[in-house]
Enzyme design. Structure first.
Site, PDB file in Angstrom:
ATOM      1  N   GLU A   1      -6.414   5.587  -6.238  1.00  0.00           N
ATOM      2  CA  GLU A   1      -5.410   6.446  -6.887  1.00  0.00           C
ATOM      3  C   GLU A   1      -6.067   7.562  -7.694  1.00  0.00           C
ATOM      4  OE1 GLU A   1      -3.166   3.502  -8.986  1.00  0.00           O
ATOM      5  OE2 GLU A   1      -4.336   3.646 -10.822  1.00  0.00           O
TER       6      GLU A   1
ATOM      7  N   ASP B   1      -7.808  -0.158  -5.250  1.00  0.00           N
ATOM      8  CA  ASP B   1      -6.548   0.400  -5.741  1.00  0.00           C
ATOM      9  C   ASP B   1      -6.785   1.425  -6.848  1.00  0.00           C
ATOM     10  OD1 ASP B   1      -3.649   0.454  -6.100  1.00  0.00           O
ATOM     11  OD2 ASP B   1      -3.976  -0.687  -7.927  1.00  0.00           O
TER      12      ASP B   1
ATOM     13  N   LYS C   1       0.849  -1.193   0.000  1.00  0.00           N
ATOM     14  CA  LYS C   1       0.000   0.000   0.000  1.00  0.00           C
ATOM     15  C   LYS C   1       0.885   1.242   0.000  1.00  0.00           C
ATOM     16  CE  LYS C   1      -2.738  -2.170  -0.869  1.00  0.00           C
ATOM     17  NZ  LYS C   1      -3.734  -2.050  -1.930  1.00  0.00           N
TER      18      LYS C   1
END
Lengths: 493, 493
Positions: free
Chosen positions: B239, B235, B172
């Site tokens: 982002e 994920d 992470k």
């Protein structure tokens, strides 16, 4: 769903067509006008009832124009609305009533019409087109005013029902302007909004004249041929770019730029939004794109040139990205996902920012001054418009479509409305598909211009880009198109 | 590709697992540290060669950490690069050489490895995964560090090759921080980047311990279980939102806001970007999210509250939109379209705007002052972070994943790097998928905040929203997670 080269040549048994020179060839077009109304019964041969399904701005405008143009014939225009539609009162106020059989349930009107013009919202069309198809009488013709339904059918492998003609007449302007310019056309023959037409299915050979008649009856001064695919692509891309989304991004980014350079709110608004919707749009409408630059003093021309040079590439990149996503179907999927989400989360408006309060003050003092073209703003706007033109040309769109979807619709329909209201109002109040698209892409133009274009505008201009602009074939195509309409500005109430 | 509830409980034959309390239940996790390195040979039983394919930041960090952690065992770490890779020189400089057999062609290394960790760029993975699959030796295990490949396989109906284990260990944090904190871990046992792990296929029962061993060898202080689906969604969404895209939009919009309110460039930068990447990130890292608000004086707290209230809903709407598009596959299609377009049109950088020049001046005088938390900036940032947490919770992600992907990765890995470089640098230099996503969504946050949130921040705060924030279960989950790592800040060179 990529665009393929296609014929823009066709013949008519009813109307005298003209040949227009465009870069690299000619296109067959129809010059409209009220003197052609006597030919409408012949064009509409076999059509006794026209059902206009939906009463949004486009439905209202088309129903009213068709009714007025066909007055005195035995062709009846009927409006079809879904059960409990909140639009019924407004339709009645405009003289479509259950009492005389010109207002009814959408499926009943569909079943009773020879030409069924589908002008309901995209989401409703996606949800209900199969019901409507199943209700058509044998031989009835399906009429569309944009290519959304084709895109939607493609997305799930659906088809138009066999045996029915499928035609499109697509006014290159919002519904309100289709009506407003038609009304002005009563005084100045030929005033109206240009339209493209497409023949997607023609089982009995009537389709071309039917589409041309429909377009003439709407008041189109100039009707050109396209395909549903090409129309869909240019329409959906255009509203995300120079017609709406890019305009919003341009004026937001320029307003901030002028404010940061020290202008007060009113001046910043006048140099950005007011300038685009006022003097820049007017100059392009009356004299063409090149005239914006040519009208500038030499020092201002350098400012224009640097802004143009710095903006063209980021603009072109964004139009290409939008085009790819629309052609791929990705953009349409996003719209459908948003429609699902918006049931639970209504979309918030964007009209609360300080810029639009400044806009109200600017509108209030408009009579006092004649604004000159702001050269930086003009360079940014013209570069964005040219980028869209170039991207459409590279993807093979006919020139009539390119100049209408990139220039004429902007300067003769949308920007005058944005001037009368404001850009945020237009974004918040246009069709859902356009609104979602403008909200998705406007910010991309704003950020790209703030972060990439404006810093680069400190550099010298590119002679190559400016030479390409100066000798651009779009100027010739636009001049040819401009000859087809009487010189009348839309008058927005 | 929607997230489904899944077990976060598992057992290990090698490592002593712990149970962590999370809102509504518990999760099984592994506390890492160098004292576990002696167990690695047992965890890697049957693995003699590990092939790390690719030498981007993540490939480099993992190859180096694995080699260091496995030093003294008979497990060899080899780097595989595509022919003529420009990364070969850097790999050699880090001690992976053809001469000793630890550097080779990617397919040759694949064919020779028992665990093949695929860390090449997403576009390369999309183009070449079938070649790589075909080269695997029987029983070799496929290792991934994010779920992109699963999303890509789904998009065209592809499958992982049968008979092979498929596991993921997903740090992470960006590659550089995976290496940097591991190095710091030599001094302070347990320093490192947390990782999730997933077992997607486990034909021989080795997968869980292999994944746990891989994670321990990377230096993860805390390893939690997820699925490839859940990892992929959190994920890619993260982002685009609080990890990168939203940060960019936040600081751009705040910088402009402070400048328009009269601050000079340096002060505006300190109140926006410097504040987020410095005192706000540090406070959250050390004391949790709630401490940001609690540390403010009462008047500043009102400013925070109004900013929080006005921002939460637009932020939540955007995170939901991103989530829908990622889950639907639309976002991935956009990335693939962009990759095709970028062959002909390289992406321009965004680091040229005046804000980042101000950032250089701010970094130069950092030693002179200790910045206080700016309350408006803090309200905007914390509201965005909370919106992502809430959206992830509503979509059923495990709490370890939620707090790592929404908080810990931000404050302990990415924001410190953004502080050392700047946000534009991070956007321009992260993975292509992340960069494209940040460029797509950052502007959406910027515009929504400028046009919707900031005007609304003039209104009083919402007691209901603030009460929900104050009693938010994320605080408890974050505190539980914080206990799992030694208190060490990343030291960015």
């Amino acid at each position: 769903m990529t665009s393929t080269p296609h014929s823009t040549t066709h013949t008519s048994r009813v109307f005298a067509l003209e040949t227009m020179d465009v870069p690299g060839g000619t296109e067959t077009i129809l010059r409209g006008g009220r003197h052609l109304f006597p030919l409408l019964p012949q064009a509409f041969e076999g059509i006794r009832r026209i059902g206009v399904i939906g009463w949004g701005p486009q439905g209202r405008a088309q129903a009213l124009n068709l009714r007025d143009s066909l007055a005195g014939t035995d062709i009846r225009v009927t409006v079809g609305l879904r059960p409990n539609s909140t639009s019924a009162a407004d339709a009645r106020a405009h003289g479509f009533t259950e009492a005389d059989g010109t207002l009814g349930d959408w499926l009943a009107v569909t079943a009773d019409s020879d030409l069924v013009i589908l002008l309901i919202a995209d989401a409703a069309l996606a949800a209900h087109h199969q019901e409507i198809f199943a209700t058509l009488e044998p031989g009835a013709v399906i009429g569309l005013s944009h290519g959304f339904l084709l895109g939607h059918l493609r997305s799930y492998g659906g088809e138009f029902p066999p045996g029915h003609g499928v035609i499109a007449v697509c006014p290159k302007g919002m519904g309100d302007s289709v009506r407003r310019l038609y009304e002005q056309g009563a005084e100045i023959n030929g005033a109206g909004i240009n339209s493209s037409f497409a023949v997607h299915a023609d089982p009995d050979g009537r389709a071309t004249d039917l589409a041309l008649g429909w377009s003439v009856a709407l008041g189109s001064p100039y009707t050109f041929r396209t395909t549903l695919d090409s129309e869909y692509l240019s329409d959906i891309v255009g509203e995300r770019a120079i017609l709406l989304g890019a305009v919003h991004g341009i004026v937001e980014s320029l307003y901030t730029r002028f404010r940061l350079a020290g202008d007060d709110e009113t001046t910043a608004y006048e140099k950005s939004c007011e300038n685009v919707t006022g003097p820049i749009a007017r100059t392009i409408s009356h004299e063409g794109i090149r005239a914006v630059r040519e009208g500038l003093a030499p020092a201002d021309r350098d400012t224009f040139d640097r802004a143009y040079t710095a903006t063209y590439r980021p603009a072109r990149d964004l139009v290409a990205e939008i085009y790819d996503e629309v052609a791929d179907g990705t953009e349409l999927r996003s719209v459908i996902l948003a429609e699902q989400r918006l049931g639970a989360r209504p979309m918030s408006g964007i009209s609360g920012s300080p810029m639009w309060a400044a806009g109200e003050r600017v509108r209030a003092r408009r009579a006092e001054r004649e604004l000159p073209v702001e050269p930086f703003t003009a360079g940014v706007f013209v570069a964005t418009m040219t980028a869209q033109i170039d991207e459409f040309a590279e993807r093979g769109h006919p020139w009539s479509e390119i100049v209408n979807e990139s220039v004429i619709e902007a300067v003769d329909s949308l920007l005058p409305y944005m001037r009368a209201r404001d850009v945020a109002y237009m974004v918040d109040n246009c069709s859902r598909t356009a609104r979602l698209g403008a909200r998705r892409w406007g910010p991309r133009f704003q950020s790209a211009y703030e972060q990439i274009a404006y810093p680069a505008a400190e550099l010298p201009a590119s002679d190559a880009l400016l030479a390409a602009f100066d000798t651009h074939p779009a100027h010739e195509a636009l001049a040819a198109a401009a000859k087809l309409r009487p010189s009348v500005d839309i008058s927005v109430a």
